[in-house]
Design an enzyme around this catalytic site. Sequence first.
Site, PDB file in Angstrom:
ATOM      1  CB  CYS A 133      -1.088   5.166  -5.110  1.00 37.99           C
ATOM      2  SG  CYS A 133      -1.133   2.982  -5.611  1.00 37.99           S
ATOM      3  CB  CYS A 136      -3.921   3.572  -7.320  1.00 32.34           C
ATOM      4  SG  CYS A 136      -3.293   2.674  -5.827  1.00 32.34           S
TER       5      CYS A 136
END
Length: 168
Positions: A133, A136
Site C-alpha cells: 500500500c 499507507c
Amino acid sequence: MQNTSAILANLPEEAADLKVNAERVLAGESLDTVQTWGTALATAYFIRSAELTAAILADAKANCLSEAHLSDARGAAAMMGMNTVYFRFRHIMHSDGYSQKSFNLRMTRMKQVATDQTHFELYSIGPAALAGCELCLKAHEAAVKKGGLNEDNIHDAVRIASVLHGIA
C-alpha cells in the site's frame, strides 16, 4: 510455547537464508530492542500465522516489551489489516471519484495509542509494505520521520517484515 529460535531451527535447508536473515534483523540493527520486537510482533499479527505470532510474542515478552507496546503492535496490525485494503484500492483505481469520497471508516485507535505515536506508526510500516500500500507507506514513513526516526529505521522495519513473511 516455542520462541523464534525454535521456529528458525525447524526451517528446511531451502530456507537457510531466511534463518540467517531473521537472526540478523531480530538482533536489532538501527532499531532498538523495543522497536525491533514491536515491529516484528505487529508484522506477525498482520501475517496471521498463529505459530509465528506465538513465537514472536514469547520473544517480545522476553525482551521486556510492555503491555502498552504489545497493545500497540496488535492495534497497528488490526488497523493496517483494514487500511491497507482500502487505501490500496483508492490508489490503484486512480479515480477522483473514489479519492474524493469520505473514508467513513473509524480509525480512532491510530490516534489513541498506548505508547506514543512514533512507535505505533513504526509498527504500521511492516504491514503496509507487505500489503503493497503506497499511500499507507508514505503516510507512516512521514509520521515516523516526524517522530525522529530515519530511513535506516524504516528500512530495517521493512526488512523485518519481509523476512518474517518469508518464514511464514
